[in-house]
Design a protein around this motif. Structure first.
Motif, PDB file in Angstrom:
ATOM      1  N   TYR A  18       0.825  -1.205   0.000  1.00 59.30           N
ATOM      2  CA  TYR A  18       0.000   0.000   0.000  1.00 59.30           C
ATOM      3  C   TYR A  18       0.866   1.266   0.000  1.00 59.30           C
ATOM      4  O   TYR A  18       0.632   2.203  -0.785  1.00 59.30           O
ATOM      5  N   LEU A  19       1.883   1.292   0.865  1.00 59.91           N
ATOM      6  CA  LEU A  19       2.700   2.498   1.021  1.00 59.91           C
ATOM      7  C   LEU A  19       3.697   2.695  -0.116  1.00 59.91           C
ATOM      8  O   LEU A  19       3.978   3.827  -0.516  1.00 59.91           O
ATOM      9  N   LEU A  20       4.258   1.598  -0.632  1.00 55.41           N
ATOM     10  CA  LEU A  20       5.331   1.708  -1.622  1.00 55.41           C
ATOM     11  C   LEU A  20       4.863   1.550  -3.063  1.00 55.41           C
ATOM     12  O   LEU A  20       5.613   1.891  -3.989  1.00 55.41           O
ATOM     13  N   ALA A  21       3.664   1.027  -3.267  1.00 59.05           N
ATOM     14  CA  ALA A  21       3.175   0.824  -4.639  1.00 59.05           C
ATOM     15  C   ALA A  21       1.916   1.639  -4.907  1.00 59.05           C
ATOM     16  O   ALA A  21       1.891   2.485  -5.805  1.00 59.05           O
ATOM     17  N   SER A 170      -5.774   5.681  16.953  1.00 65.22           N
ATOM     18  CA  SER A 170      -6.339   5.906  15.626  1.00 65.22           C
ATOM     19  C   SER A 170      -5.311   5.560  14.573  1.00 65.22           C
ATOM     20  O   SER A 170      -4.667   6.436  14.010  1.00 65.22           O
ATOM     21  N   PRO A 171      -5.099   4.260  14.315  1.00 64.20           N
ATOM     22  CA  PRO A 171      -4.094   3.870  13.340  1.00 64.20           C
ATOM     23  C   PRO A 171      -4.363   4.409  11.958  1.00 64.20           C
ATOM     24  O   PRO A 171      -3.443   4.579  11.167  1.00 64.20           O
ATOM     25  N   SER A 172      -5.636   4.672  11.622  1.00 63.03           N
ATOM     26  CA  SER A 172      -5.942   5.260  10.313  1.00 63.03           C
ATOM     27  C   SER A 172      -5.251   6.600  10.157  1.00 63.03           C
ATOM     28  O   SER A 172      -4.721   6.925   9.094  1.00 63.03           O
ATOM     29  N   SER A 173      -5.261   7.413  11.223  1.00 58.51           N
ATOM     30  CA  SER A 173      -4.618   8.722  11.156  1.00 58.51           C
ATOM     31  C   SER A 173      -3.124   8.579  10.946  1.00 58.51           C
ATOM     32  O   SER A 173      -2.519   9.282  10.130  1.00 58.51           O
ATOM     33  N   ARG A 174      -2.515   7.669  11.688  1.00 53.87           N
ATOM     34  CA  ARG A 174      -1.071   7.499  11.563  1.00 53.87           C
ATOM     35  C   ARG A 174      -0.699   7.003  10.173  1.00 53.87           C
ATOM     36  O   ARG A 174       0.232   7.510   9.546  1.00 53.87           O
ATOM     37  N   LEU A 175      -1.433   6.016   9.693  1.00 55.16           N
ATOM     38  CA  LEU A 175      -1.126   5.484   8.367  1.00 55.16           C
ATOM     39  C   LEU A 175      -1.419   6.507   7.285  1.00 55.16           C
ATOM     40  O   LEU A 175      -0.725   6.558   6.261  1.00 55.16           O
ATOM     41  N   GLY A 180       0.302  10.021   2.866  1.00 53.73           N
ATOM     42  CA  GLY A 180       0.573  11.327   2.274  1.00 53.73           C
ATOM     43  C   GLY A 180       2.038  11.530   1.972  1.00 53.73           C
ATOM     44  O   GLY A 180       2.402  12.087   0.932  1.00 53.73           O
ATOM     45  N   MET A 181       2.898  11.073   2.879  1.00 58.09           N
ATOM     46  CA  MET A 181       4.339  11.216   2.656  1.00 58.09           C
ATOM     47  C   MET A 181       4.801  10.407   1.454  1.00 58.09           C
ATOM     48  O   MET A 181       5.552  10.902   0.599  1.00 58.09           O
ATOM     49  N   PHE A 182       4.338   9.162   1.337  1.00 60.54           N
ATOM     50  CA  PHE A 182       4.761   8.326   0.217  1.00 60.54           C
ATOM     51  C   PHE A 182       4.124   8.771  -1.094  1.00 60.54           C
ATOM     52  O   PHE A 182       4.709   8.581  -2.162  1.00 60.54           O
ATOM     53  N   ALA A 183       2.932   9.371  -1.024  1.00 58.35           N
ATOM     54  CA  ALA A 183       2.357   9.960  -2.235  1.00 58.35           C
ATOM     55  C   ALA A 183       3.228  11.109  -2.721  1.00 58.35           C
ATOM     56  O   ALA A 183       3.462  11.265  -3.930  1.00 58.35           O
ATOM     57  N   GLY A 184       3.725  11.913  -1.775  1.00 59.23           N
ATOM     58  CA  GLY A 184       4.660  12.971  -2.143  1.00 59.23           C
ATOM     59  C   GLY A 184       5.946  12.415  -2.723  1.00 59.23           C
ATOM     60  O   GLY A 184       6.515  12.983  -3.665  1.00 59.23           O
ATOM     61  N   CYS A 185       6.389  11.290  -2.183  1.00 61.11           N
ATOM     62  CA  CYS A 185       7.573  10.631  -2.741  1.00 61.11           C
ATOM     63  C   CYS A 185       7.322  10.184  -4.184  1.00 61.11           C
ATOM     64  O   CYS A 185       8.252  10.152  -5.002  1.00 61.11           O
ATOM     65  N   GLY A 186       6.075   9.839  -4.490  1.00 63.24           N
ATOM     66  CA  GLY A 186       5.739   9.459  -5.860  1.00 63.24           C
ATOM     67  C   GLY A 186       5.991  10.600  -6.831  1.00 63.24           C
ATOM     68  O   GLY A 186       6.495  10.393  -7.944  1.00 63.24           O
ATOM     69  N   ALA A 187       5.637  11.829  -6.413  1.00 63.84           N
ATOM     70  CA  ALA A 187       5.919  12.991  -7.256  1.00 63.84           C
ATOM     71  C   ALA A 187       7.413  13.174  -7.432  1.00 63.84           C
ATOM     72  O   ALA A 187       7.888  13.509  -8.528  1.00 63.84           O
ATOM     73  N   LEU A 188       8.178  12.929  -6.362  1.00 61.52           N
ATOM     74  CA  LEU A 188       9.629  13.045  -6.467  1.00 61.52           C
ATOM     75  C   LEU A 188      10.214  11.974  -7.380  1.00 61.52           C
ATOM     76  O   LEU A 188      11.165  12.233  -8.127  1.00 61.52           O
ATOM     77  N   VAL A 189       9.661  10.764  -7.329  1.00 60.11           N
ATOM     78  CA  VAL A 189      10.118   9.701  -8.231  1.00 60.11           C
ATOM     79  C   VAL A 189       9.900  10.115  -9.679  1.00 60.11           C
ATOM     80  O   VAL A 189      10.775   9.915 -10.539  1.00 60.11           O
ATOM     81  N   ALA A 365       6.179  17.514   6.456  1.00 60.36           N
ATOM     82  CA  ALA A 365       5.076  17.699   7.412  1.00 60.36           C
ATOM     83  C   ALA A 365       4.085  16.553   7.423  1.00 60.36           C
ATOM     84  O   ALA A 365       3.298  16.435   8.376  1.00 60.36           O
ATOM     85  N   ALA A 366       4.096  15.685   6.408  1.00 55.00           N
ATOM     86  CA  ALA A 366       3.075  14.638   6.297  1.00 55.00           C
ATOM     87  C   ALA A 366       3.008  13.725   7.528  1.00 55.00           C
ATOM     88  O   ALA A 366       1.917  13.524   8.086  1.00 55.00           O
ATOM     89  N   PRO A 367       4.131  13.136   7.995  1.00 54.91           N
ATOM     90  CA  PRO A 367       4.025  12.269   9.189  1.00 54.91           C
ATOM     91  C   PRO A 367       3.535  13.019  10.418  1.00 54.91           C
ATOM     92  O   PRO A 367       2.813  12.462  11.250  1.00 54.91           O
ATOM     93  N   ALA A 368       3.918  14.297  10.543  1.00 51.85           N
ATOM     94  CA  ALA A 368       3.478  15.079  11.697  1.00 51.85           C
ATOM     95  C   ALA A 368       1.970  15.254  11.690  1.00 51.85           C
ATOM     96  O   ALA A 368       1.313  15.149  12.735  1.00 51.85           O
ATOM     97  N   PHE A 369       1.400  15.513  10.527  1.00 50.45           N
ATOM     98  CA  PHE A 369      -0.061  15.646  10.448  1.00 50.45           C
ATOM     99  C   PHE A 369      -0.740  14.326  10.790  1.00 50.45           C
ATOM    100  O   PHE A 369      -1.799  14.312  11.426  1.00 50.45           O
TER     101      PHE A 369
END
Length: 559
Positions: A18-21, A170-175, A180-189, A365-369
């Motif tokens: 989910y996070l990497l693909a 609230s694991p949904s919030s943490r995940l 969001g962070m890995f989605a941003g990484c997708g733009a960087l990729v 900021a993504a993990p902090a949110f």
């Protein structure tokens, strides 16, 4: 005890898939095609007059189709499972990328290729939202894998029915923060790996057209690999085991397996018509504050991405051309306005710096949110902060006399403004995903709206239960469709999470369409700051909704 429960119901492999693909590549391929479509139009097809109109029309058609495709993919995933939709979505993206560079004209060939990409892109972007509730700790019955007793279920129901309760878990919030962070990484990729490909192929001796074609082929191969990854990595997700292509046209599971009528399985809930699934998902946005805020947050999040990636570079370009700072006149050079890298490279560099700062701040900021959203589920303070940042940042950018950060008219404060805009974007993305997922998982079994709907559907199916060859109801007809075992699972919504994700994407697409068409028109006829005032307005509406939700917050998830 709750403190010893695993954080996610998904395995490590499912979570990493989910996070990497799913998350990064849902963004990466979109960034790639958006950034290169103008070069396809000019270098591959050879259109140099009216390029802006062609690119704008392609983008508008993409979003217009996505408005319809996202809810359909969401409802389809409720039948066949999120795994199959992710797999098919990325496969369609791969096919679209290959066909896109075979086009010889704008209409209809390039348009059809872009529409095919929109279909696949809608599938994977919707699944970013739909998969999230499936990998968090609470399963869709308020139970973990090991908990299935009635007493435990009712105990969890009472906790999940309290929107402000259990705020520290609230694991949904943490995940969502990591998503969001890995989605941003997708733009960087896309920026670091995909977009430089045409230039590298040109250096090896290829023509610009060949370089674009081979670049698209390479990216298409990556899309195929991601599709295979999703097919393997998302197997056996909790609540998805009974879903598959064979259930696509089934009306009910009862008639398929009546012997399991007493089982506490989400798949035993009736399969409603697609239009009713969409209607319930939309209605829940008005009945459940978390789901409603998630929808509105999705609109702001998607519109923010366009505000940053489209209108900030456009505003910088307008400033440089109006101020006479470009090296040449982009209106008279062969490449036209679309050849801004050569005609006004300073504007291109500044736009890249400003958007880069915004995206970098968002990534950090993504993990902090995600963490802060986990701690404030009742009042949604992180989302409130994000909206205030957006209001301040967008208004300040619209009022800037110059977007430069140095020189006579420059001001380093522009970086602070871009940071606020980046915070607003990632806050809307992460918090809307977290709030929506928590809303799905907190629907109470005592909700009379859902209970009435499913009781009606179950009674209808019972009356039309398994029939013999003469069309008569057999003795295998389930008799306990409206018993507590069924209602106990109503708040799981495993059969509706895709529909809810589709409506979430629908709101996002509507925000993009409004901003691009209205904002683009006002940009030309009124003021270059108009799109940013619209974005400030979007954030203002969301801010007001969050504030009112906090005031009305009670130990109940339903208004």
């Amino acid at each position: 005890m709750a403190s010893h429960r695993p954080l996610f119901t998904a395995s490590r492999g499912q979570t990493l898939t989910y996070l990497l693909a799913v998350c990064p590549f849902s963004i990466a391929f979109l960034v790639f095609i958006n950034a290169t479509v103008s070069f396809i139009v000019t270098d591959l097809i050879g259109l140099h007059d009216g390029e802006g109109d062609a690119v704008g029309t392609l983008g508008f058609a993409d979003e217009l189709l996505a408005l319809a495709a996202c809810p359909l993919w969401g409802m389809l995933s409720d039948r066949v499972g999120v795994r199959h939709v992710c797999t098919v979505g990325y496969a369609i993206v791969a096919l679209a990328l290959v066909l896109f560079v075979q086009a010889k004209n704008i209409y209809p060939q390039l348009l059809l290729g872009r529409l095919l990409f929109s279909i696949g892109g809608s599938a994977v972007s919707t699944m970013v939202t739909a998969v999230l509730p499936a990998v968090t700790r609470k399963s869709f019955g308020g139970e973990t894998r090991q908990e299935s007793t009635e007493g435990t279920t009712h105990q969890d129901d009472s906790r999940l029915g309290q929107e402000g309760g259990n705020e520290s878990h609230s694991p949904s919030s943490r995940l969502a923060g990591f998503a969001g962070m890995f989605a941003g990484c997708g733009a960087l990729v896309s920026l670091a790996v995909f977009l430089p490909l045409p230039g590298r192929f040109q250096k090896s001796g290829m023509s610009p057209a060949q370089a674009l074609q081979y670049s698209y082929y390479i990216v298409a191969i990556v899309a195929v690999l991601v599709s295979v990854w999703c097919f393997i990595g998302l197997r056996n997700l909790l609540g998805e085991d009974r879903k598959g292509w064979r259930s696509l046209l089934l009306v009910s599971r009862h008639s398929q397996d009546p012997s399991n009528a007493h089982a506490n399985s989400p798949s035993l809930l009736p399969h409603m018509p697609y239009w009713k699934q969409a209607g319930i998902a939309l209605a829940l946005g008005f009945r459940n504050r978390s789901i409603g805020l998630g929808y509105l947050g999705g609109l702001v999040a998607r519109a923010s991405s366009v505000g940053i990636s489209l209108f900030i570079p456009l505003s910088v370009n307008r400033y440089y051309r109006a101020s006479g700072l470009c090296e040449g006149n982009p209106n008279t050079e062969p490449g036209g306005i679309g050849d801004i890298k050569r005609s006004c490279s300073k504007a291109y560099i500044l736009a890249s710096i400003l958007t880069g700062v915004s995206q970098l701040v968002a990534l950090i900021a993504a993990p902090a949110f995600g963490f802060l959203s986990e701690k404030s589920r009742r009042y949604h303070l992180p989302l409130l902060f994000a909206t205030l940042s957006g209001i301040t940042g967008y208004i300040a950018f619209a009022l800037l006399p110059s977007p430069q950060f140095k020189g006579e008219d420059g001001n380093p404060g522009v970086f602070v403004i871009m940071a606020l805009i980046g915070i607003s974007q990632i806050g809307a993305i992460v918090c809307s995903l977290a709030v929506l997922s928590n809303g799905i998982l907190s629907i109470s079994a005592s909700d009379q709206f859902l209970k009435q709907i499913y009781s009606s559907e179950a009674s209808h199916e019972a009356n039309q239960g398994p029939q013999d060859d003469n069309g008569d109801v057999t003795e295998q007809q389930p008799l306990l469709d409206t018993q507590p075992d069924q209602h106990r699972s109503l708040h799981q919504l495993p059969h509706l999470k895709g529909s809810i994700a589709g409506v979430y994407s629908l709101f996002g697409g509507a925000g993009i369409l409004f901003l691009t068409k209205v904002g683009g028109l006002l940009f030309d006829v009124l003021s270059p700051g108009a799109p940013f005032y619209i974005m400030a307005g979007f954030n203002g509406v969301l801010c007001l909704a969050v504030f009112v939700s906090g005031l009305l917050s009670k130990p109940s998830s339903v208004l």
